[in-house]
Structures are given as C-alpha cells and as structure tokens.
Design a protein around this motif. Structure first.
Motif, PDB file in Angstrom:
ATOM      1  N   SER A  35       0.868  -1.336   0.060  1.00 50.03           N
ATOM      2  CA  SER A  35       0.059  -0.010  -0.011  1.00 50.03           C
ATOM      3  C   SER A  35       0.878   1.378   0.098  1.00 50.03           C
ATOM      4  N   SER A  36       2.182   1.232   0.245  1.00 50.27           N
ATOM      5  CA  SER A  36       3.060   2.507   0.152  1.00 50.27           C
ATOM      6  C   SER A  36       3.698   2.678  -1.169  1.00 50.27           C
ATOM      7  N   GLN A  37       3.282   1.780  -1.986  1.00 50.65           N
ATOM      8  CA  GLN A  37       3.975   1.692  -3.465  1.00 50.65           C
ATOM      9  C   GLN A  37       2.841   2.768  -4.208  1.00 50.65           C
ATOM     10  N   SER A  38       3.547   3.068  -5.372  1.00 48.87           N
ATOM     11  CA  SER A  38       2.509   3.826  -6.612  1.00 48.87           C
ATOM     12  C   SER A  38       2.462   2.889  -7.707  1.00 48.87           C
ATOM     13  N   MET A  62       4.741  -0.796 -11.367  1.00 52.25           N
ATOM     14  CA  MET A  62       4.922   0.109 -10.125  1.00 52.25           C
ATOM     15  C   MET A  62       5.888   1.070 -10.427  1.00 52.25           C
ATOM     16  N   ASN A  63       6.076   1.994  -9.124  1.00 54.72           N
ATOM     17  CA  ASN A  63       7.037   3.136  -9.225  1.00 54.72           C
ATOM     18  C   ASN A  63       8.328   2.679  -9.341  1.00 54.72           C
ATOM     19  N   LYS A  64       9.392   3.338 -10.170  1.00 59.26           N
ATOM     20  CA  LYS A  64      10.679   3.007 -10.555  1.00 59.26           C
ATOM     21  C   LYS A  64      11.404   3.513  -9.485  1.00 59.26           C
ATOM     22  N   THR A  65      11.177   4.860  -8.965  1.00 55.35           N
ATOM     23  CA  THR A  65      11.992   5.112  -7.968  1.00 55.35           C
ATOM     24  C   THR A  65      11.068   5.697  -6.744  1.00 55.35           C
ATOM     25  N   GLU A  66      11.692   6.315  -5.546  1.00 50.16           N
ATOM     26  CA  GLU A  66      10.814   6.799  -4.499  1.00 50.16           C
ATOM     27  C   GLU A  66      10.339   8.127  -4.921  1.00 50.16           C
ATOM     28  N   ARG A  67      10.704   8.695  -5.926  1.00 49.24           N
ATOM     29  CA  ARG A  67      10.361  10.181  -6.224  1.00 49.24           C
ATOM     30  C   ARG A  67       9.387  10.038  -7.525  1.00 49.24           C
TER      31      ARG A  67
HETATM   32  C1  LIG Z   1       8.476   3.022  -4.692  1.00 46.25           C
HETATM   33  O1  LIG Z   1       7.786   3.881  -3.633  1.00 46.25           O
HETATM   34  C2  LIG Z   1       8.017   3.202  -2.342  1.00 46.25           C
HETATM   35  C3  LIG Z   1       7.639   4.512  -1.374  1.00 46.25           C
HETATM   36  O2  LIG Z   1       8.207   5.727  -1.574  1.00 46.25           O
HETATM   37  C4  LIG Z   1       9.487   2.985  -1.899  1.00 46.25           C
HETATM   38  O3  LIG Z   1       9.476   2.359  -0.861  1.00 46.25           O
HETATM   39  C5  LIG Z   1       9.952   2.082  -3.027  1.00 46.25           C
HETATM   40  O4  LIG Z   1      11.424   1.702  -2.854  1.00 46.25           O
HETATM   41  C6  LIG Z   1       9.826   2.514  -4.441  1.00 46.25           C
HETATM   42  N1  LIG Z   1      10.222   1.692  -5.441  1.00 46.25           N
HETATM   43  C7  LIG Z   1      11.370   1.866  -5.883  1.00 46.25           C
HETATM   44  C8  LIG Z   1      11.694   0.805  -6.966  1.00 46.25           C
HETATM   45  O5  LIG Z   1      12.188   2.578  -5.923  1.00 46.25           O
END
Ligand SMILES: *[C@@H]1O[C@H](CO)[C@@H](O)[C@H](O)[C@H]1NC(C)=O
Ligand SMILES: *[C@@H]1O[C@H](CO)[C@@H](O)[C@H](O)[C@H]1NC(C)=O
Ligand SMILES: *[C@@H]1O[C@H](CO)[C@@H](O)[C@H](O)[C@H]1NC(C)=O
Ligand SMILES: *[C@@H]1O[C@H](CO)[C@@H](O)[C@H](O)[C@H]1NC(C)=O
Ligand SMILES: *[C@@H]1O[C@H](CO)[C@@H](O)[C@H](O)[C@H]1NC(C)=O
Length: 483
Positions: free
Chosen positions: A222-225, A402-407
């Motif tokens: 649930s914390s992923q995008s 899914m999100n590739k980075t945290e940003r």
């Molecule tokens: C996607 O976002 C989450 C929440 O910020 C983070 O924990 C996760 O590492 C990110 N995924 C990647 C592949 O960076």
C-alpha cells in the motif's frame, strides 16, 4: 502459500458448527448474522470521501453518461490553479463526450491544488484528448506531470485519446498536480482530472514476489505507487464506468493488445448471484460483471496463456481475479499458475481459499518481465484435476506498473518546479471566491499590479482571476520568498 489471502476467520467460514449457542439463544439474530456474512452489498454504492472531478477549461459542469458530474476548473470549489503564466481554455465543439470538448493549456508550469479529506490510497485519473483548436494542436504538447513531488509522467505527449490512471498513497491534507512543459517552446494540457479516495481494500499490504524458481512474500504494497496498464474482463464483455463500482473500464481480451493463446477455449457466463464475503474481496475490488464471466480449461491437454508487451525495466503488480462460476461442486477445481515460467501457485484450490462457489478471490503477484519486456501468464491443469471437472479458469486480469524510484513512476522531474508555494494566494482565493464587494476587488487589483511590478523577473506563482475573461489579465500575487 505466499499469496494474498483475504482475512477470513475460521469462526466465520464454519459458523454453522460454532454458532449453535447463538442459534439457540436468539434464532433471529443468528439468521441476520448469517445473512450479513454473505452481504449482497448491491444497494450500497461506494461513495469516496475525496471525490474531485474536474473538467479543465470548461465553462459549465460536464455531466457524463455514468451519472458523474465534472465541475469546471474556473470555479472556486473544485480546484485551485496556480501558474507561472497564462492558462488558456481551449475547446472542440465536435468532442464525443463533454470531457472531449475542452482542455486547459499551460505554456509555463502550473498546478492544481486539491484538498484531501482522508489520507491513504487515492485513484488519480488524467484525461488527455489531443484535439486541435485554432490556437493549439494538443497532439504536439510535450510535458511532465507530478503529484506533489512525485513524478507521474515524464516527457509525456500523445496523438490519441488516453486516460492515465494512477493509484498512489497520499499522506498530506493537500495534493498539487503540477503540469510542466518539457521545454521552453512546448506546452502542457489536460482535459479532465479525477482524484478519488480508493476503497480501503483496493490495495492490500501483502503480495507474492515472483523470483526465478521461487516466490517470496512482499510486504508494504500500500505504500507503493501504481499505473494501470491493463484491466481485462476475461471471457466476458467490456465493462464501462457506468457499470463499474469505481468508474473503471475493463476491456475484453479482443479489444486489448494482449496475446492469448487459446481463444477457442470455452467461456462461461453466470447468471446467479456473486457471493461477496464480508471479509473477502469486495465489489469495489472488481464488480459482479468481472466475476460472472470466465475463460475455462476443460481438457487436461489445454492451457490458457496471456502475454503482455511491456517495458522491460519496470516491476509490475499482476492481479488475477478468480471466482468459481463453473464447477458443479466445491473441491473440484485445481490448477497451476505460472508467471513468466515461474510457478506462482501449484495445485491452487479456490474452494479452500473461499469455501463457497461463485465467491470472488484475487491473487497479487509482483514480477519483472523477461529481457524483451514480455510478461507471460499461464494457467494449466493440476495433477489433482479429473477429466470431467473444470481444470482451470480466470475471470479478470489487471496489470499495474510500479514506481521505479521513490520520487517517481519513471524519471524524476526537477524538484525546483514542484515547490508548493503558500501564503497570500490562499487569501486571494477566498476573497475572490466570496465575491466580495467591488471596492475590495479593485484594491486587490491595485495591490496585485504593485506586486507584479515589484516581483518582475521572479519565478513566483501567479494567481489569476477565477472568472474567465472578467479581469482579463494576470497578477503576480505571490512573491518568490514565500516558497
Ligand atoms: C516506490 O515507492 C515506495 C514508497 O516511497 C518506496 O518504498 C519504493 O522503494 C519505491 N520503489 C522503488 C523501486 O524505488
Ligand atoms: C451495463 O450493464 C448492463 C447489464 O450487463 C448492460 O445491459 C448495459 O448495456 C451496460 N451499460 C453500459 C453503459 O455499459
Ligand atoms: C501449454 O500448452 C502448450 C501446448 O498447447 C505446451 O506446449 C506448453 O508446454 C504448455 N505450457 C504449460 C506451462 O503447461
Ligand atoms: C505433475 O505430476 C508429474 C508426474 O508425477 C510431475 O513430474 C510434475 O512435476 C507434476 N506437476 C506439478 C505442477 O505438480
Ligand atoms: C525528457 O527527454 C529529454 C530528451 O530525451 C531528456 O534529456 C530529459 O532528461 C527528459 N526529462 C525527463 C524529466 O525525463
């Protein structure tokens, strides 16, 4: 056994044997309790606490066939726009739906601000219909989009209508959607925006991570995008927002670009009632019309497979929806699930998972593609199957990137553009929205012109009047230091 399993306490599955006391004490109460466990839920439509529906560039509310009403972005109560430059409303009288008919164009970075009443997972939908108006050909736009400081789209452009859907956690009481032209000479546009609270159970915590020849538990889903890439009603009809509990579109396999091997396989349509368990997948996870159709394996030499062409360097959430609408009895359906050739589940027993026929269940997998970007899903008969049983089925299939980075989902957008300026802008908005006496308005205009002169050359957010064309110009109300 590392799949997402909805929480179903034993006492509920086996309430007949464990509730004899309740039964003898109050038969009526027992009956009500039993019925409520099989909640038909049909009348209780989902009503999201955050429900921003915005028709960008529109001058009047846009009512859709699905009964939703999108409010124009020039009205105070829907969205609050801040921009570095002009924001032009363009229109296209020939558009198919009201949302195809107008758009907002930004030649400089601009953002919409939305109030978030309830933190948590939200669905963000961005509608892009690239029509051509006398001033702008929207198909030549090139821009980035961010939600807060999280980048959703980088270097985005489109020549065909697209609806981008993101499922993201929002843990602040405001969110800004920022549109940034990718180059000085380019511009951004958007036709409509939806920001709605997702039902609590749409994204759970746990998924099964597919690794070469093994699976692992993935915690913290649930914390992923996510960005929705495919949403398919397997073996059934197309489902439009009108008929979906969350205003989604579910395409058929034929309508999407998925390759599926056994198009000759049997499909099943069920006309009975789908049993949503109170503690299982709800109707918001997928509606009846997903679960009441399926593609089946009816022969032990047969397998079903679906292959998606995706971008190779991303991770994907694959959600498989199951509902046994085809077996004649419990414990007569076993099958294997392979994701990219890795065994995701061996001898999967849907009866054991939900203990009833016609009861929805889903499994979330997290996986990469193969090196060429192919994601392959295969269902084949288990060694436990018997010739006269259904030997495998699938009702619905969703693929989310899914999100590739945290940003960000992909590339990161320069943070400098994403600062949310606060300050007098809020005050100006409330004053303008309140239609305060003309004198005060004139005072503000004068004040605004002074600020404009003083802050020339500054990259401060500007506040524009809220009624299109009335004041007819732009005022720099927010000096740079208020970052
Ligand atoms: C996607 O976002 C989450 C929440 O910020 C983070 O924990 C996760 O590492 C990110 N995924 C990647 C592949 O960076
Ligand atoms: C909604 O579903 C019903 C029943 O399947 C169907 O008859 C109808 O055409 C659908 N409406 C839309 C707008 O998709
Ligand atoms: C699926 O079926 C094809 C033939 O129809 C067969 O070649 C292949 O090995 C099967 N795959 C699995 C995983 O069962
Ligand atoms: C099915 O049985 C065969 C023969 O006993 C065995 O080789 C194979 O691994 C089994 N497959 C699965 C998926 O259980
Ligand atoms: C957009 O594309 C250009 C040229 O390909 C690249 O240099 C730039 O880094 C990209 N910007 C983002 C935010 O991805």
């Amino acid at each position: 056994m590392l799949f997402f399993s909805p929480f179903i306490p034993k006492s509920i599955l086996f309430h007949n044997s464990s509730s004899t006391m309740a039964k003898s004490q109050n038969p009526f109460k027992f009956l009500v309790l039993s019925l409520s466990l099989l909640l038909p839920l049909s009348s209780a439509a989902f009503s999201p606490s955050d429900d921003h529906l915005v028709a960008c560039g529109a001058t009047a509310a846009a009512a859709l066939d699905d009964h939703r009403v999108f409010l124009p972005d020039s009205e105070c109560h829907t969205a609050h726009i801040r921009s570095y430059g002009p924001r032009v409303a363009v229109s296209n009288a020939g558009g198919l739906t009201p949302l195809h008919q107008t758009a907002r164009v930004f030649t400089r970075p601009a953002s919409y601000q939305f109030v978030i009443k309830e933190k948590g997972t939200h669905i963000v939908r961005l509608h892009f219909y690239p029509f051509s108006s006398s001033e702008y050909d929207l198909s030549s736009a090139l821009f980035h989009v961010a939600a807060g400081e999280f980048s959703l789209l980088a270097n985005f452009s489109t020549k065909v209508p697209v609806l981008k859907e993101f499922i993201i956690p929002i843990d602040s009481d405001k969110i800004s959607l920022t549109f940034i032209p990718a180059q000085d000479s380019s511009f951004a546009f958007v036709n409509a925006i939806e920001i709605i609270s997702a039902p609590k159970d749409l994204i759970g915590q746990i998924a099964t991570l597919i690794k070469p020849n093994q699976t692992e538990k993935f915690n913290g889903l649930s914390s992923q995008s996510f960005e929705t890439i495919y949403r398919l009603n397997i073996g059934g009809k197309k489902i439009t927002p009108f008929n979906d509990s969350l205003w989604r579109t579910w395409l058929t396999e034929q309508e999407s670009s998925v390759k599926f091997t056994d198009s000759e396989s049997k499909t099943e349509l069920f006309t009975g009632r789908i049993n949503y368990l109170k503690f299982g997948a709800s109707r918001e996870v997928a509606p009846d019309s997903v679960y009441d159709s399926a593609r089946l394996i009816t022969d032990s030499n047969q397998n079903l497979s679906w292959a998606f062409n995706l971008s190779p360097n991303d991770k994907y959430l694959v959600r498989l929806h199951f509902c046994d609408i085809a077996s004649l009895a419990l414990d007569e359906l076993y099958f294997n699930i392979y994701i990219n050739g890795n065994l995701g589940k061996q001898d999967f027993d849907l009866s054991q998972a939900v203990n009833r026929l016609a009861t929805p269940y889903y499994i979330d997998y997290i996986t990469n593609t193969d090196n060429s970007g192919l994601l392959n899903i295969i269902i084949n008969p288990s060694n436990f199957s018997e010739p006269n049983w259904v030997q495998g089925l699938l009702n619905g299939l969703e693929v989310f990137k899914m999100n590739k980075t945290e940003r960000g989902m992909d590339e990161e957008i320069p943070v400098a553009f994403l600062m949310v300026r606060r300050g007098i802008g809020e005050f100006v908005k409330s004053v303008l929205c309140g239609f305060v006496v003309a004198g005060l308005l004139v005072g503000l205009v004068v004040l605004g012109m002074r600020w404009r002169t003083e802050s020339r050359g500054n990259l401060g957010w500007s506040e524009m009047e809220f009624v299109e064309g009335k004041l007819g110009r732009e005022y720099q109300m927010v000096p740079k230091f208020e970052i």
